[in-house]
Structure formats: structure tokens, C-alpha cells
Design a protein around this motif. Structure first.
Motif, PDB file in Angstrom:
ATOM      1  N   GLU A  28      81.640 -53.236  -1.166  1.00 50.68           N
ATOM      2  CA  GLU A  28      83.137 -52.915  -1.488  1.00 50.68           C
ATOM      3  C   GLU A  28      82.616 -51.041  -0.407  1.00 50.68           C
ATOM      4  OE1 GLU A  28      85.776 -53.437  -3.606  1.00 50.68           O
ATOM      5  OE2 GLU A  28      84.051 -54.352  -5.561  1.00 50.68           O
ATOM      6  N   ASP A  29      81.622 -50.381  -0.266  1.00 50.27           N
ATOM      7  CA  ASP A  29      81.954 -48.643   0.712  1.00 50.27           C
ATOM      8  C   ASP A  29      81.358 -48.907   1.980  1.00 50.27           C
ATOM      9  OD1 ASP A  29      82.034 -48.155  -1.893  1.00 50.27           O
ATOM     10  OD2 ASP A  29      80.625 -46.591  -2.291  1.00 50.27           O
ATOM     11  N   ARG A  30      80.425 -49.919   2.379  1.00 50.51           N
ATOM     12  CA  ARG A  30      80.305 -49.907   3.443  1.00 50.51           C
ATOM     13  C   ARG A  30      80.642 -49.338   4.668  1.00 50.51           C
ATOM     14  NH1 ARG A  30      76.583 -55.388   6.437  1.00 50.51           N
ATOM     15  NH2 ARG A  30      76.451 -54.391   8.244  1.00 50.51           N
ATOM     16  N   PHE A  31      81.826 -49.719   4.625  1.00 55.40           N
ATOM     17  CA  PHE A  31      82.734 -48.813   5.814  1.00 55.40           C
ATOM     18  C   PHE A  31      82.810 -47.313   5.817  1.00 55.40           C
ATOM     19  CE2 PHE A  31      85.604 -48.345   1.758  1.00 55.40           C
ATOM     20  CZ  PHE A  31      85.882 -47.755   2.529  1.00 55.40           C
ATOM     21  N   MET A  32      82.218 -46.957   4.172  1.00 55.28           N
ATOM     22  CA  MET A  32      82.396 -45.309   4.513  1.00 55.28           C
ATOM     23  C   MET A  32      81.426 -44.983   5.352  1.00 55.28           C
ATOM     24  SD  MET A  32      82.768 -44.764   0.820  1.00 55.28           S
ATOM     25  CE  MET A  32      84.154 -45.220  -0.846  1.00 55.28           C
ATOM     26  N   MET A  33      80.180 -45.858   5.821  1.00 53.30           N
ATOM     27  CA  MET A  33      79.119 -45.076   6.565  1.00 53.30           C
ATOM     28  C   MET A  33      79.516 -44.488   8.246  1.00 53.30           C
ATOM     29  SD  MET A  33      75.593 -46.951   5.915  1.00 53.30           S
ATOM     30  CE  MET A  33      76.023 -49.022   5.892  1.00 53.30           C
ATOM     31  N   SER A  34      80.932 -45.943   8.267  1.00 51.50           N
ATOM     32  CA  SER A  34      81.693 -45.375   9.791  1.00 51.50           C
ATOM     33  C   SER A  34      82.413 -44.780   9.695  1.00 51.50           C
ATOM     34  CB  SER A  34      81.955 -46.253  10.194  1.00 51.50           C
ATOM     35  OG  SER A  34      80.384 -47.697  10.980  1.00 51.50           O
ATOM     36  N   ASP A  35      83.917 -44.626   8.843  1.00 51.15           N
ATOM     37  CA  ASP A  35      84.061 -44.277   8.670  1.00 51.15           C
ATOM     38  C   ASP A  35      85.270 -43.477   6.938  1.00 51.15           C
ATOM     39  OD1 ASP A  35      87.608 -43.737   9.118  1.00 51.15           O
ATOM     40  OD2 ASP A  35      88.041 -45.879   8.403  1.00 51.15           O
ATOM     41  N   PRO A  36      83.880 -42.143   7.332  1.00 48.90           N
ATOM     42  CA  PRO A  36      84.231 -41.245   6.464  1.00 48.90           C
ATOM     43  C   PRO A  36      85.616 -41.040   6.083  1.00 48.90           C
ATOM     44  CG  PRO A  36      82.898 -39.789   7.908  1.00 48.90           C
ATOM     45  CD  PRO A  36      83.260 -41.995   8.065  1.00 48.90           C
ATOM     46  N   GLU A  37      86.822 -40.316   6.696  1.00 49.86           N
ATOM     47  CA  GLU A  37      87.865 -39.855   6.936  1.00 49.86           C
ATOM     48  C   GLU A  37      88.864 -40.810   5.987  1.00 49.86           C
ATOM     49  OE1 GLU A  37      91.047 -38.816   9.327  1.00 49.86           O
ATOM     50  OE2 GLU A  37      89.147 -38.013  10.047  1.00 49.86           O
ATOM     51  N   ARG A  38      88.512 -41.769   6.083  1.00 44.69           N
ATOM     52  CA  ARG A  38      89.484 -43.072   5.351  1.00 44.69           C
ATOM     53  C   ARG A  38      88.726 -42.966   3.930  1.00 44.69           C
ATOM     54  NH1 ARG A  38      89.371 -49.114   4.383  1.00 44.69           N
ATOM     55  NH2 ARG A  38      88.308 -49.515   6.346  1.00 44.69           N
TER      56      ARG A  38
END
Length: 237
Positions: A82-92
């Protein structure tokens, strides 16, 4: 056991290198903003061989150096899905106002090898065991890592931004949920032994016993009165 920790970057995020002893394999926890050089310094000082990076959650102050650290040592990074996307999209992950401030100075993305954490898993890495507990509230994919008591060494609990000395993680960023973090405190922290050493994502180390007695959030949760409790400052991005 060897635990080498240091605060890194603009947010003073604690990065830890954990090994059975000097000269052996190690696990790196939360290589955040400007942490790569500190990791390399600790690796050289203690003659360590990194075998994995494990992440308590995906906020950029905890993962900003994951790509160079994993690349330098050819190791995987573990993170909750659930946090994996944050590595590529910290702005979101942080909200537009905070995220835009960071984009000019950071290179974001995933390392070559990403593995996903699950609640209740036990990772056997570098000859050590890390028990994974999903602890949402600060982010949807926040986790903690526990290590059992060993000989004369008490249990160790890497709490990320769930629990700090005297406080808890903030819940006002995207994916944060105050009611959820209170549930995580009750489910994950309260059952731990008082002797458990807490190594958090920010600030000094503490123990579960000390926090049970003095942390206003943990005290209210233990008393069953945590639903509306919002006093006391909270740390972390």
C-alpha cells in the motif's frame, strides 16, 4: 547484536544498520533523505555486508536514498504494497504543497528489486529474524519490525513513525487516519513487553514500559479512551 543508527537529512530521520555482529551481513532500515553517505560510512566502520533494505513506510524522508543504497550493494528493498507507489510518486503521498517543494532536489523511483511485506510475516535476513506488523494510521502501508530477545539483549522494536518517545506519528497527510493509528498502537504496541527497546523513525530511543507510563497517546489507548485524544505534538513527515 550490532545496531548502528544515525539521523539523516532535513527531517532527521533515523536510519539503522542491524547485524549479528561487526564484520557480518546486515539489514538497512529506512535509508531516507541524504542517508546514502551515512550508510556507506557505517558499512566501512563496522565491515558490514548489506543483504536487504527494509522500509517502515513510503514517505520520502524514509525512502529517498533507497535507490542508490540498493544499487550500490545489489540488494532488494522490502515495503508494504500500500506504500509502494510512494517511492515513485512522493508528491501524491505527501500532498501537492509539500511534494512540489521536494521535487527539484530528489531523484525518485524504485530500486531494481522490490519485495512486498505482509502482516505477520517473519523475514529471515542476515541470520536474524524480523517480525512484520502492519500498523496503518501514519500511512496506509506503515509497518513495524520486531526482533526477539536474545541472550542478555531485550526485544527490539523498530516502530517507524507509529510510536515515538512521548508522541506518535502525524495523521494529517494523504493516507493518514487518526482513529487507525490509535488502533495500531493498541494492537501492535500494547502487547509488547515493557523491556522492549523502541527505535523509532525520529528522535531518541525509548522503551515500551516508559511509553506505557508517560506517552499520552499510549496511556489513553491503554485506558480505552483514545478515540478523541489529539493533544501533544506529533513528529515525522
Amino acid at each position: 547484536m550490532l545496531i548502528a543508527g544515525f539521523p539523516a537529512g532535513a527531517w532527521g530521520t533515523n536510519c539503522y544498520l542491524v547485524a549479528p555482529a561487526a564484520g557480518e551481513e546486515c539489514v538497512i532500515i529506512d535509508p531516507g533523505h541524504q542517508a546514502a553517505q551515512g550508510v556507506e560510512d557505517a558499512v566501512r566502520k563496522h565491515r558490514l555486508k548489506p543483504v536487504a533494505v527494509v522500509l517502515t513506510h513510503g514517505h520520502i524522508d524514509h525512502v529517498a536514498s533507497v535507490v542508490p543504497v540498493c544499487g550500490a550493494h545489489d540488494v532488494p528493498a522490502w515495503i508494504h504494497p500500500e506504500d509502494r507507489f510512494m517511492m515513485s510518486d512522493p508528491e501524491r503521498a505527501l500532498g501537492r504543497s509539500i511534494g512540489q517543494q521536494l521535487m527539484g532536489e530528489l531523484t525518485v523511483g524504485e530500486p531494481d528489486d522490490v519485495k512486498e511485506l505482509t502482516d505477520g510475516a517473519v523475514l529471515e535476513l542476515a541470520g536474524m529474524e524480523f517480525s512484520v506488523a502492519h500498523a496503518p494510521g501514519h500511512t496506509k502501508g506503515s509497518v513495524t519490525f520486531g526482533m526477539p530477545e536474545q541472550a542478555d539483549i531485550p526485544p527490539v522494536f523498530f516502530s517507524g513513525d507509529l510510536l515515538f518517545a512521548g508522541s506518535i506519528g502525524r495523521t494529517d497527510l494523504p493516507g493518514g487516519d487518526h482513529a487507525e493509528i490509535l488502533k495500531s498502537l493498541a494492537r501492535v504496541c500494547l502487547p509488547l513487553e515493557d523491556s522492549t527497546v523502541v527505535l523509532s523513525g525520529h528522535g531518541p530511543q525509548t522503551t515500551i514500559g516508559r511509553e506505557r507510563a508517560t506517552n499520552p497517546f499510549l496511556r489513553e489507548v491503554a485506558a480505552g479512551r483514545g478515540d478523541g485524544f489529539t493533544a501533544a505534538p506529533r513528529r515525522g513527515m
